[in-house]
Structures are given as structure tokens and as C-alpha cells.
Design a protein around this motif. Structure first.
Motif, PDB file in Angstrom:
ATOM      1  N   VAL A   1      53.888 -33.557  -3.982  1.00 30.86           N
ATOM      2  CA  VAL A   1      54.434 -33.638  -5.115  1.00 30.86           C
ATOM      3  C   VAL A   1      53.752 -34.511  -6.462  1.00 30.86           C
ATOM      4  N   ILE A   2      53.137 -35.521  -5.698  1.00 30.36           N
ATOM      5  CA  ILE A   2      52.384 -36.262  -6.749  1.00 30.36           C
ATOM      6  C   ILE A   2      51.110 -35.936  -7.108  1.00 30.36           C
ATOM      7  N   SER A   3      50.440 -35.168  -6.448  1.00 32.74           N
ATOM      8  CA  SER A   3      48.991 -34.821  -6.737  1.00 32.74           C
ATOM      9  C   SER A   3      48.689 -34.414  -8.026  1.00 32.74           C
ATOM     10  N   PRO A   4      49.442 -33.653  -8.673  1.00 30.79           N
ATOM     11  CA  PRO A   4      49.282 -33.297  -9.887  1.00 30.79           C
ATOM     12  C   PRO A   4      49.324 -34.512 -10.744  1.00 30.79           C
ATOM     13  N   LEU A   5      50.218 -35.485 -10.619  1.00 36.76           N
ATOM     14  CA  LEU A   5      50.145 -36.664 -11.381  1.00 36.76           C
ATOM     15  C   LEU A   5      48.843 -37.499 -11.213  1.00 36.76           C
ATOM     16  N   ILE A   6      48.201 -37.436  -9.975  1.00 40.60           N
ATOM     17  CA  ILE A   6      47.146 -38.221  -9.877  1.00 40.60           C
ATOM     18  C   ILE A   6      45.890 -37.574 -10.245  1.00 40.60           C
ATOM     19  N   PHE A   7      45.674 -36.211 -10.104  1.00 33.62           N
ATOM     20  CA  PHE A   7      44.313 -35.586 -10.191  1.00 33.62           C
ATOM     21  C   PHE A   7      44.462 -35.081 -11.816  1.00 33.62           C
ATOM     22  N   MET A   8      45.693 -34.429 -12.342  1.00 35.86           N
ATOM     23  CA  MET A   8      45.505 -33.840 -13.448  1.00 35.86           C
ATOM     24  C   MET A   8      45.736 -34.934 -14.688  1.00 35.86           C
ATOM     25  N   ASP A   9      46.967 -35.622 -14.477  1.00 42.95           N
ATOM     26  CA  ASP A   9      47.399 -36.682 -15.410  1.00 42.95           C
ATOM     27  C   ASP A   9      46.523 -37.803 -15.427  1.00 42.95           C
ATOM     28  N   GLN A  10      46.399 -38.564 -14.220  1.00 43.09           N
ATOM     29  CA  GLN A  10      45.458 -39.792 -14.335  1.00 43.09           C
ATOM     30  C   GLN A  10      44.119 -39.612 -14.510  1.00 43.09           C
ATOM     31  N   LEU A  11      43.688 -38.697 -13.476  1.00 43.97           N
ATOM     32  CA  LEU A  11      42.094 -38.499 -13.650  1.00 43.97           C
ATOM     33  C   LEU A  11      41.486 -37.357 -14.379  1.00 43.97           C
ATOM     34  N   GLN A  12      42.601 -36.784 -15.373  1.00 37.93           N
ATOM     35  CA  GLN A  12      42.180 -35.564 -16.132  1.00 37.93           C
ATOM     36  C   GLN A  12      41.459 -34.603 -15.707  1.00 37.93           C
ATOM     37  N   LEU A  13      41.529 -34.015 -14.386  1.00 37.76           N
ATOM     38  CA  LEU A  13      41.029 -33.046 -13.854  1.00 37.76           C
ATOM     39  C   LEU A  13      41.368 -31.602 -14.543  1.00 37.76           C
ATOM     40  N   ALA A  18      42.870 -51.078  -3.196  1.00 35.77           N
ATOM     41  CA  ALA A  18      42.471 -52.192  -3.649  1.00 35.77           C
ATOM     42  C   ALA A  18      40.995 -52.656  -3.942  1.00 35.77           C
ATOM     43  N   GLU A  19      40.011 -52.046  -3.448  1.00 32.52           N
ATOM     44  CA  GLU A  19      38.531 -52.325  -3.516  1.00 32.52           C
ATOM     45  C   GLU A  19      37.844 -51.397  -4.464  1.00 32.52           C
ATOM     46  N   HIS A  20      38.501 -50.001  -4.801  1.00 35.47           N
ATOM     47  CA  HIS A  20      37.550 -49.207  -5.587  1.00 35.47           C
ATOM     48  C   HIS A  20      38.487 -48.516  -6.541  1.00 35.47           C
ATOM     49  N   ALA A  21      37.855 -48.044  -7.713  1.00 33.75           N
ATOM     50  CA  ALA A  21      38.786 -47.510  -8.835  1.00 33.75           C
ATOM     51  C   ALA A  21      39.152 -46.083  -8.096  1.00 33.75           C
ATOM     52  N   LEU A  22      40.223 -45.725  -8.935  1.00 37.29           N
ATOM     53  CA  LEU A  22      40.877 -44.529  -8.759  1.00 37.29           C
ATOM     54  C   LEU A  22      39.778 -43.171  -8.968  1.00 37.29           C
ATOM     55  N   ALA A  23      39.561 -42.766  -7.577  1.00 37.08           N
ATOM     56  CA  ALA A  23      38.668 -41.431  -7.643  1.00 37.08           C
ATOM     57  C   ALA A  23      39.232 -40.264  -7.097  1.00 37.08           C
ATOM     58  N   ASN A  35      50.620 -46.889 -10.199  1.00 35.92           N
ATOM     59  CA  ASN A  35      49.722 -47.178  -9.128  1.00 35.92           C
ATOM     60  C   ASN A  35      50.152 -46.401  -7.788  1.00 35.92           C
ATOM     61  N   LEU A  36      50.166 -44.951  -8.122  1.00 36.43           N
ATOM     62  CA  LEU A  36      50.532 -43.909  -6.969  1.00 36.43           C
ATOM     63  C   LEU A  36      49.723 -44.006  -5.716  1.00 36.43           C
ATOM     64  N   GLN A  37      48.446 -44.392  -5.778  1.00 38.09           N
ATOM     65  CA  GLN A  37      47.753 -44.528  -4.641  1.00 38.09           C
ATOM     66  C   GLN A  37      48.098 -45.510  -3.812  1.00 38.09           C
ATOM     67  N   ALA A  38      48.399 -46.714  -4.342  1.00 40.02           N
ATOM     68  CA  ALA A  38      48.693 -47.858  -3.506  1.00 40.02           C
ATOM     69  C   ALA A  38      50.274 -47.484  -2.962  1.00 40.02           C
ATOM     70  N   THR A  39      51.081 -46.945  -3.750  1.00 33.38           N
ATOM     71  CA  THR A  39      52.420 -46.586  -3.349  1.00 33.38           C
ATOM     72  C   THR A  39      52.445 -45.759  -2.053  1.00 33.38           C
ATOM     73  N   LEU A  40      51.394 -44.751  -2.251  1.00 27.65           N
ATOM     74  CA  LEU A  40      51.393 -43.611  -1.383  1.00 27.65           C
ATOM     75  C   LEU A  40      51.016 -44.137   0.011  1.00 27.65           C
ATOM     76  N   GLY A  41      50.070 -45.240   0.085  1.00 26.79           N
ATOM     77  CA  GLY A  41      49.511 -45.878   1.050  1.00 26.79           C
ATOM     78  C   GLY A  41      50.690 -46.733   1.874  1.00 26.79           C
ATOM     79  N   TYR A  42      51.214 -47.557   1.230  1.00 28.21           N
ATOM     80  CA  TYR A  42      52.466 -48.388   1.687  1.00 28.21           C
ATOM     81  C   TYR A  42      53.374 -47.347   2.324  1.00 28.21           C
ATOM     82  N   CYS A  43      53.843 -46.016   1.755  1.00 24.51           N
ATOM     83  CA  CYS A  43      54.560 -45.178   2.245  1.00 24.51           C
ATOM     84  C   CYS A  43      54.115 -44.925   3.693  1.00 24.51           C
ATOM     85  N   PHE A  44      52.818 -44.430   3.817  1.00 25.87           N
ATOM     86  CA  PHE A  44      52.170 -43.808   5.105  1.00 25.87           C
ATOM     87  C   PHE A  44      52.176 -45.110   6.178  1.00 25.87           C
TER      88      PHE A  44
END
Length: 410
Positions: free
Chosen positions: A235-247, A302-307, A369-378
Motif C-alpha cells: 500500500v505505501i510502496s508508491p508513497l516511498i518510491f514514486m512520491d518520496q524517491l521520485q521514481l 537510522a544509519e542510511h539515507a532513504l534509497a 518516516n514511512l521506512q522506520a514506521t514499517l520497520g516498527y510494524c514488522f
């Protein structure tokens, strides 16, 4: 004998498997083919991408509530009629989505499509009806693996449809595929009713029976938590890859194609583990991989930029875990009430889609911070599921010990 019908010939087996896989495809198609069209849908309805993501979560919740009625009804009146009716309703909803230019009406028609798609819950009941033993377990692994493959290929198909037919293309193709599968179901399925009269009980009594069983609910919750991890990412992959990373949509679809490889690997591992270890151990292995994925996601956030790679690597681990854990948990749950396979499938699938829809909606509400939220969820979901699996295992062991200790126990 609880089977609604029996599949005895190799030709009938192939027909049944092809029908079930087609139902799996149509079950994921309305969700995943639409992902590359998020920007086009947002522009068409003058809404944010987050609003479009919310419509996906609403679709999942709509399916969940539709299944509440469909499963128990199928135990009484048979599977075939409900499957044909549901597919017809979903086709009408898809056509309605194409015809409207109002976002609210679009949501109404999406819910209508979701209600019709609720009939695909009958795939689990049909597996219970038509197959037995190890063949049933292998088919469930195949269906989960196929789900992942269809999910990974769907965005690429969606990108092609978006480029050629616009966002409406996915709805037209869904309608055409549904018509083909409807015709196949009409020809292949019989509408026999369960021979066991205990299946013909009221809705409330049926649900009270299955949902009152701790083991049944526990295994479906494990399956639901594993599914929620996967579904939240979708569900959130378009928000990460197309909205935030502009793919670009095409690049996004290629990333999800790589993601699908984890489903293939997970399916192979699940098939091997199914022959070598117990279902409880399979569940533990799968959930441990999801927990590892969550910890890896948090570390990378925490250690790397979103990619793309910092999101994709943990997701590959998570998906392999999901493919291993879900079929084992589902088989354990479905084996408890074979005479009420429709009710069992509906109750379990409703739990799955409500968990997936609500958890993904909550994650999409924290876009910073979708990436961290996803990690906490897992981490949270896998930890709870591991505790639940441990308790179920201990409970089964205690019951077995008590049974042996009883006078006359073997």
C-alpha cells in the motif's frame, strides 16, 4: 466426508488448480495493477497520493466485511452460485469506477468492487473441498507463492496499461478477466451442498463456533499479522518510491518485480520445509525472518539515507518469511472445522483483511518516516505472532499430555 465435490481425475485436478490460481490473480489484480496509476488518479480526482492509498486500504476492509456473509452462505447453498454472483457485482463496480469523475462516487464503486471480490475467499473453501492431505498443503503454498508472483508482475502490467489506456485500463482488463473466469467457474464447478448437516447452521452460531476456538483464531491471527507486513508495504510502496524517491512508474514496477523473486524463493523454501519440519516450526521460521526484516529496516532507516535498496533488502527477507509462515498457519486453522470450510475461510480471511487494511492505513498516516514506521510494524507484529505461536504450541502439548493421562488414553 465433508467434501462438497471430489476431484478424481488428473484433468479435473488441472482444471481446479487453474481456476483457483485465476481466483488468486483476480484477488490481487484490483489492488496491485492500480499502484503505478497513483499519480494519474491523484491528478484526475484532484486528491493527494495519500488519499489514493487510503482507497486501497478501504478496498481491503470492504472485501473483509463482504466475506463475513459469503462464507457461511456457501456452506448452506453451495459455492458456485455465490462465486458467480460476486464476480458479477465486482465487474459492475469496476465499470462504475471507470464511468465516474467524482472521487466520492469512485470510492463507492471501489467498495462495490471490493464486496464482489469478497467471493474470492471461497478459494480457501474450495481447496478444503477438492483436495486432501499433503496435496492440500502443497496447493496452499502454491497459491501464496502465486500471489506474490502476481503482485510483483502486476505493477509492470499496470505501468503498461497506464501508458496505453490510462488509469481506466486496469478496470477494463479486470472486467474482461473476470468474465473469462466466471465462464470457467460456470462450466467446471458443481453447486453441491455439504453432505454434513452440521454445516447448515445459522450465521451467528457458525461464527460463534469457529471464533470461539482459541486455536482457530490464534492461527488465523498469525497468518493475518504476516499478511499485514506484506500488505502494508504494498500500500505505501508508491508513497516511498514514486512520491518520496521520485521514481518513474516503470522503475517502480521493476523494483516490485525484484520483490516478487522473494516470493518464488520463499515458495521453494516453504515446499522444502513442509516435507521436513512441523507446521509449528515452519511458522516459527517464517515469523523469525519477518522479525529480522523489521530489525534490518530500522537499522537501515537510522544509519542510511532513504534509497530503494534500503527498503527492498528488508522486504525481500520479510516476504520470504511471509511465504513460509502463512500457508502453514492457514492449513492449521482450516483443518479444525472442515465441515464449515466456508465459514472458516470467511472468518479467517476477514481477520486477515481487517488487520491488513487497518495497519496499512495507520502507517500511511505517518508519511514523514514511512521506512522506520514499517520497520516498527514488522518487529511488533512478528513478536506478537511468535508469542502466540509459542502459546498455541504449549497448549497443544498440554492437551495431548492430558489426553494421554486420562484413563484409557493411548
Amino acid at each position: 466426508m465433508h467434501n462438497v465435490t471430489a476431484v478424481v481425475t488428473a484433468g479435473q485436478r488441472r482444471a481446479a488448480v487453474s481456476l483457483l490460481l485465476a481466483m488468486v490473480l483476480l484477488g490481487v489484480f484490483p489492488l496491485d495493477v492500480l499502484l503505478p496509476s497513483f499519480p494519474a488518479l491523484a491528478a484526475h480526482f484532484a486528491r493527494s497520493p495519500a488519499d489514493i492509498a487510503l482507497s486501497i486500504s478501504l478496498f481491503a476492509v470492504g472485501i473483509a466485511f463482504a466475506q463475513l456473509l459469503i462464507g457461511p452462505l456457501s456452506d448452506v447453498i453451495g459455492r458456485k452460485g455465490l462465486l458467480l454472483a460476486g464476480m458479477s457485482v465486482s465487474m459492475l463496480g469496476a465499470v462504475g469506477c471507470v464511468m465516474t469523475s467524482d472521487y466520492t462516487l469512485f470510492l463507492v464503486f471501489r467498495v462495490m468492487q471490493a464486496v464482489g471480490c469478497g467471493c474470492f475467499v471461497l478459494s480457501q473453501a474450495l481447496v478444503q473441498d477438492l483436495f486432501e492431505g499433503a496435496e492440500r498443503d502443497r496447493l496452499r503454498i502454491l497459491m501464496v507463492t502465486a500471489t506474490g508472483i502476481f503482485i510483483s508482475v502486476s505493477p509492470l502490467a499496470g505501468t503498461f496499461l497506464q501508458a496505453t489506456l490510462g488509469w481506466r485500463g486496469s478496470f477494463w482488463v479486470f472486467t474482461a478477466l473476470s468474465a473469462v473466469v466466471l465462464a470457467k467457474a460456470w462450466v467446471f464447478l458443481q453447486n453441491s451442498r455439504p453432505a454434513d448437516s452440521s454445516a447448515r447452521v445459522g450465521f451467528v452460531r457458525s461464527y460463534r463456533r469457529v471464533l470461539g476456538d482459541f486455536e482457530f483464531v490464534g492461527y488465523w491471527l498469525i497468518s493475518a499479522f504476516a499478511f499485514a507486513c506484506h500488505f502494508s508495504f504494498i500500500v505505501i510502496s508508491p508513497l516511498i518510491f514514486m512520491d518520496q524517491l521520485q521514481l518513474a512508474p516503470y522503475d517502480f514496477s521493476l523494483i516490485l518485480l525484484v520483490y516478487g523473486a522473494a516470493y518464488v524463493v520463499g515458495g521453494i523454501l516453504a515446499a522444502v520445509l513442509n516435507r521436513r519440519i512441523t507446521p509449528v516450526q515452519q511458522i516459527f521460521t517464517g515469523l523469525s525472518l519477518i522479525l529480522l526484516a523489521g530489525l534490518a529496516m530500522l537499522y537501515l532507516a537510522a544509519e542510511h539515507a532513504l534509497a530503494p535498496v534500503t527498503v527492498l533488502i528488508p522486504m525481500l527477507i520479510c516476504t520470504a518469511g511471509t511465504t513460509i509462515a502463512r500457508p502453514a498457519a492457514t492449513s492449521r486453522a482450516m483443518s479444525l472445522f472442515p465441515e464449515n470450510a466456508g465459514t472458516s475461510a470467511s472468518a479467517g480471511s476477514t481477520i486477515i483483511f481487517i488487520c491488513g487494511g487497518l495497519i496499512s492505513a495507520l502507517i500511511s498516516l505517518s508519511p514523514s518516516n514511512l521506512q522506520a514506521t514499517l520497520g516498527y510494524c514488522f518487529v511488533l507484529l512478528s513478536a506478537v505472532a511468535l508469542l502466540l505461536n509459542h502459546r498455541l504450541n504449549r497448549r497443544s502439548s498440554n492437551l495431548a499430555t492430558s489426553a494421554v493421562a486420562q484413563p484409557g488414553g493411548d
